[in-house]
Design an enzyme around this catalytic site. Structure first.
Site, PDB file in Angstrom:
ATOM      1  N   CYS A   2       0.822  -1.215   0.000  1.00 26.16           N
ATOM      2  CA  CYS A   2       0.000   0.000   0.000  1.00 26.16           C
ATOM      3  C   CYS A   2       0.856   1.266   0.000  1.00 26.16           C
ATOM      4  O   CYS A   2       1.983   1.268   0.477  1.00 26.16           O
ATOM      5  CB  CYS A   2      -0.875   0.016   1.243  1.00 26.16           C
ATOM      6  N   ARG A  27       5.701  -0.011  -5.752  1.00 24.24           N
ATOM      7  CA  ARG A  27       5.506  -0.897  -4.605  1.00 24.24           C
ATOM      8  C   ARG A  27       4.463  -1.980  -4.895  1.00 24.24           C
ATOM      9  O   ARG A  27       4.339  -2.928  -4.144  1.00 24.24           O
ATOM     10  CB  ARG A  27       5.076  -0.081  -3.381  1.00 24.24           C
ATOM     11  N   TRP A  75      -2.798  -2.736  -1.602  1.00 22.11           N
ATOM     12  CA  TRP A  75      -2.356  -4.094  -1.899  1.00 22.11           C
ATOM     13  C   TRP A  75      -3.173  -4.986  -0.972  1.00 22.11           C
ATOM     14  O   TRP A  75      -3.007  -4.926   0.244  1.00 22.11           O
ATOM     15  CB  TRP A  75      -0.859  -4.225  -1.614  1.00 22.11           C
ATOM     16  N   ASN A  99      -2.215   2.405   5.877  1.00 19.30           N
ATOM     17  CA  ASN A  99      -1.256   1.343   5.543  1.00 19.30           C
ATOM     18  C   ASN A  99      -1.019   0.544   6.803  1.00 19.30           C
ATOM     19  O   ASN A  99      -0.940   1.114   7.890  1.00 19.30           O
ATOM     20  CB  ASN A  99       0.104   1.934   5.140  1.00 19.30           C
ATOM     21  N   GLY A 100      -0.827  -0.748   6.672  1.00 15.52           N
ATOM     22  CA  GLY A 100      -0.524  -1.559   7.856  1.00 15.52           C
ATOM     23  C   GLY A 100      -1.630  -2.538   8.115  1.00 15.52           C
ATOM     24  O   GLY A 100      -2.385  -2.921   7.202  1.00 15.52           O
ATOM     25  N   GLU A 475      27.228 -14.953   1.586  1.00 18.77           N
ATOM     26  CA  GLU A 475      26.634 -13.655   1.252  1.00 18.77           C
ATOM     27  C   GLU A 475      27.555 -12.512   1.714  1.00 18.77           C
ATOM     28  O   GLU A 475      27.729 -11.530   1.000  1.00 18.77           O
ATOM     29  CB  GLU A 475      25.244 -13.559   1.904  1.00 18.77           C
ATOM     30  N   LYS A 479      29.095  -9.768  -0.786  1.00 22.47           N
ATOM     31  CA  LYS A 479      28.905  -8.325  -0.581  1.00 22.47           C
ATOM     32  C   LYS A 479      30.237  -7.614  -0.622  1.00 22.47           C
ATOM     33  O   LYS A 479      30.402  -6.602  -1.281  1.00 22.47           O
ATOM     34  CB  LYS A 479      28.284  -8.058   0.788  1.00 22.47           C
ATOM     35  N   GLU A 482      32.000  -7.707  -4.193  1.00 23.74           N
ATOM     36  CA  GLU A 482      31.308  -6.894  -5.200  1.00 23.74           C
ATOM     37  C   GLU A 482      31.684  -5.423  -5.140  1.00 23.74           C
ATOM     38  O   GLU A 482      31.833  -4.785  -6.162  1.00 23.74           O
ATOM     39  CB  GLU A 482      29.792  -6.942  -4.937  1.00 23.74           C
ATOM     40  N   HIS A 498      40.004 -28.888   5.275  1.00 28.27           N
ATOM     41  CA  HIS A 498      40.064 -29.751   4.092  1.00 28.27           C
ATOM     42  C   HIS A 498      40.742 -29.044   2.924  1.00 28.27           C
ATOM     43  O   HIS A 498      40.551 -29.436   1.774  1.00 28.27           O
ATOM     44  CB  HIS A 498      38.658 -30.215   3.714  1.00 28.27           C
ATOM     45  N   LYS A 594      22.679  -4.122 -12.191  1.00 30.14           N
ATOM     46  CA  LYS A 594      21.658  -4.462 -11.198  1.00 30.14           C
ATOM     47  C   LYS A 594      20.828  -5.648 -11.667  1.00 30.14           C
ATOM     48  O   LYS A 594      20.448  -6.508 -10.895  1.00 30.14           O
ATOM     49  CB  LYS A 594      20.778  -3.238 -10.931  1.00 30.14           C
TER      50      LYS A 594
END
Ligand code: M6R
Length: 599
Positions: A2, A27, A75, A99-100, A475, A479, A482, A498, A594
């Site tokens: 929303c 959104r 939404w 909203n919410g 990750e 990050k 990149e 190992h 992106k």
């Protein structure tokens, strides 16, 4: 999700509202509406579907002179996307947008119905306007009536309310759902649930704190419990969109608290997980899951493989989309094929999805961009609701992907009865703490900033962790590499001996993820082995670790996922601060795009 806008001023009001809503379109929404108040009269219009439908409906309508307006893109969470369920919702003489989620709306609705109020919609929002009018019957001071209304609401909300009893006034409240008030030198006042509609319109804005309640007219502004703090809003769109942050990546890291609440709204209830996109029969005939994605989304998939097996007791396997495509995969029709993608346009993931569909598999997309190619192709989609992500290095998209997948593992656990109800409720109880864990921690940010200067050289980084902290290590390494262009690898902590430990020396930096709630002692022994080979250790843990050269202390939590999300933020901030010190363009790192729409 929303979106809310509001306006007080002398320009044509309908256009102000619709233009503002257009800025929030990204959104996602399924209906839209506006209410305009002038000279004690309110006109309201709603339409299902795109904003162009609302424009079509209002093409003969326009205003002249001073007036007040509120607008909303909805939404659907409670009730289908119909005109009746679209906002603004009306009472006898007032209109509200929200909203919410109002968690106790059923009780309020029952009470009001017993007093003779008739409801038109299936939404939780409608209770607000009727409750306000009931309070206004008892209390002449309309702000007091509004405040009394807000005090009775449990849940998350950003609310704007207009009433014929107070012409030229907008009442507002915020808790757990963002709301910004903007104003300019011409005396115009604007509201929006994120800053995009305010850019180029407002000179200064106030980001409301949770618990704010107040009202505004062309001549006065009143808020409780404290005054709003206005900050200038840059005229140039790019700077303004960064909202005072140095980079979009930084803004997006800090936004994770708000977007995570959006991800959860209507889905994580008190004791239950609810996905209206998935029906009860969804898992019929499914006995295994295959997850497929690229990059950060692949790390989210890998994280969830632990959750699906542990919680939903479904065998899972995870594939990198570019590998999956050419391995002549054996696909059986008892497999649920889940693709994960922030953009919904990643070529390899899209092609993998096509292969799964061609093989007749049931498909599910977890995606951040509605109407993207992946969303259009998959049988069902769960949107992550992270909002637009501009930084090439994915942050909030990853956080919300992991959250949706955790929710899904519990949703499946319930359907498959693989976990007893009390254990599911306990997981949900912890889940409610996630947004708080993601809330900005200036101390941690400061610590990352300070530490970053020690990690600009060396011959590489090992990020290590066990269990779900292994994909988080992957990750963290992604990050860092990149945006800093430093060499970094993620490893399961137990794998070091190992082979990789051969690289250990003082110039090899080990970033050790050492959660207290999961395999702490095991991870600790692996870190000790590295320390014995003189590797430089930065431990991220709620406990001090005496063999570490540096440490970032996280908060103690009682659930691994809470530790996961907090450590995720630390990794993001650390990578960003190292890249900034190296003078790199954090938002647009070299060689990267992106959205990777070629294979
Ligand atoms: O849009 P997608 O999630 O499908 O993108 C996948 C990867 O290209 C993406 O996650 C990439 O690895 C990011 N730059 C990571 O920060």
């Amino acid at each position: 999700m929303c979106g809310i806008v509001g306006y007080i001023g002398e320009r044509e009001i309908k256009n102000r509202l619709v233009d503002g809503l257009r800025e929030l379109e990204y959104r996602g929404y399924d209906s839209a509406g506006i209410a305009v108040m002038q000279n004690g009269r309110i006109d309201s219009f709603k339409a299902v579907g795109k904003l162009s439908n609302l424009e079509e409906k209002t093409k003969e309508y326009s205003t002249e002179g001073l007036g007040v307006g509120i607008g909303h893109t909805r939404w659907a969470t409670h009730g289908k996307p119909t005109e009746l369920n679209a906002h603004p919702h009306m009472g006898e003489y007032s209109y509200v947008v929200h909203n919410g989620i109002i968690e106790n709306y059923r009780e309020i609705k029952e009470k009001l119905e017993s007093e003779g109020v008739t409801f038109l919609s299936q939404t939780d929002t409608e209770v607000i306007v009727h409750l306000f009018e009931a309070e206004a019957e008892k209390e002449e001071d309309l702000f007091k009536a509004f405040k009394a209304t807000i005090e009775q609401l449990d849940g998350a909300y950003a609310v704007l309310l207009v009433t014929q009893k107070a012409p030229d006034t907008i009442f507002f409240a915020r808790k757990g759902s963002p709301m910004i008030l903007g104003r300019n030198r011409k005396g115009e006042i604007f509201f929006a649930s994120s800053d995009a509609p305010l850019i180029g319109e407002a000179d200064e804005v106030a980001y409301m704190e949770d618990g704010t309640v107040g009202y505004v007219t062309p001549k006065s502004l009143y808020t409780e419990p404290q005054e709003l703090l206005f900050v200038p809003l840059a005229g140039d769109k790019m700077t303004a969109q960064k909202g005072g942050y140095r980079f979009f990546m930084e803004k997006e890291i800090y936004e994770q608290y708000d977007v995570m609440s959006d991800t959860m709204i209507g889905r994580v209830l008190d004791n239950d997980i609810y996905f209206e996109e998935i029906d009860e029969k969804f898992l019929e005939g499914v006995s295994r899951i295959k997850l497929c994605a690229c990059g950060t989304s692949y790390h989210a998939a890998l994280t969830s493989s632990y959750l699906f097996e542990r919680i939903s007791k479904i065998p899972v396997n995870v594939e990198i989309a570019s590998e999956f495509r050419y391995k002549d995969p054996l696909l059986t029709d008892d497999t649920l094929f889940i693709v994960i993608s922030q953009s919904g346009e990643t070529a390899d993931t899209l092609e993998a999805l096509k292969m799964a569909k061609d093989a007749g598999l049931k498909t599910l997309a977890i995606c951040n961009v509605d109407n993207s190619s992946i969303v259009r192709l998959a049988d069902t989609t769960l949107l992550t609701r992270a909002g637009i992500e501009k930084g090439v290095a994915s942050t909030k998209a990853f956080a919300t992907q992991v959250m949706v997948l955790w929710m899904l593992s519990l949703f499946f656990a319930k359907q498959r009865k693989s976990m007893d109800e009390s254990a599911i409720k306990e997981e949900i109880r912890f889940m409610h703490y996630v947004p708080k864990v993601l809330q900005k921690s200036l101390e941690v940010h400061e610590k990352c900033k300070r530490l970053s200067k020690r990690y600009l050289h060396g011959h590489g980084f090992f990020f290590i962790g066990r269990d779900i902290f292994f994909p988080l290590a992957l990750e963290g390494a992604l990050k860092l590499k990149e945006i800093s262009y430093l060499h970094a690898e993620g490893y399961p902590a137990g794998e070091m001996k190992h082979g990789p430990i051969a690289l250990a020396d003082a110039e090899l930096f080990t970033i050790a993820l050492m959660p207290k709630t999961l395999l702490y002692d095991k991870t600790k022994s692996n870190v000790e082995e590295l320390s014995a080979r003189d590797s430089t250790i930065l431990s991220i843990s709620p406990d001090l670790f005496d063999l570490a050269d540096d440490f970032i202390l996280t908060h103690p939590h009682n659930h691994p996922m809470l530790e996961f999300f907090e450590m995720m933020v630390v990794e993001q901030l650390l990578a960003m601060e190292i890249a900034i010190r190296l003078g790199n363009d954090v938002d647009m790192p070299r060689n990267l795009a992106k959205s990777v729409t070629v294979e």
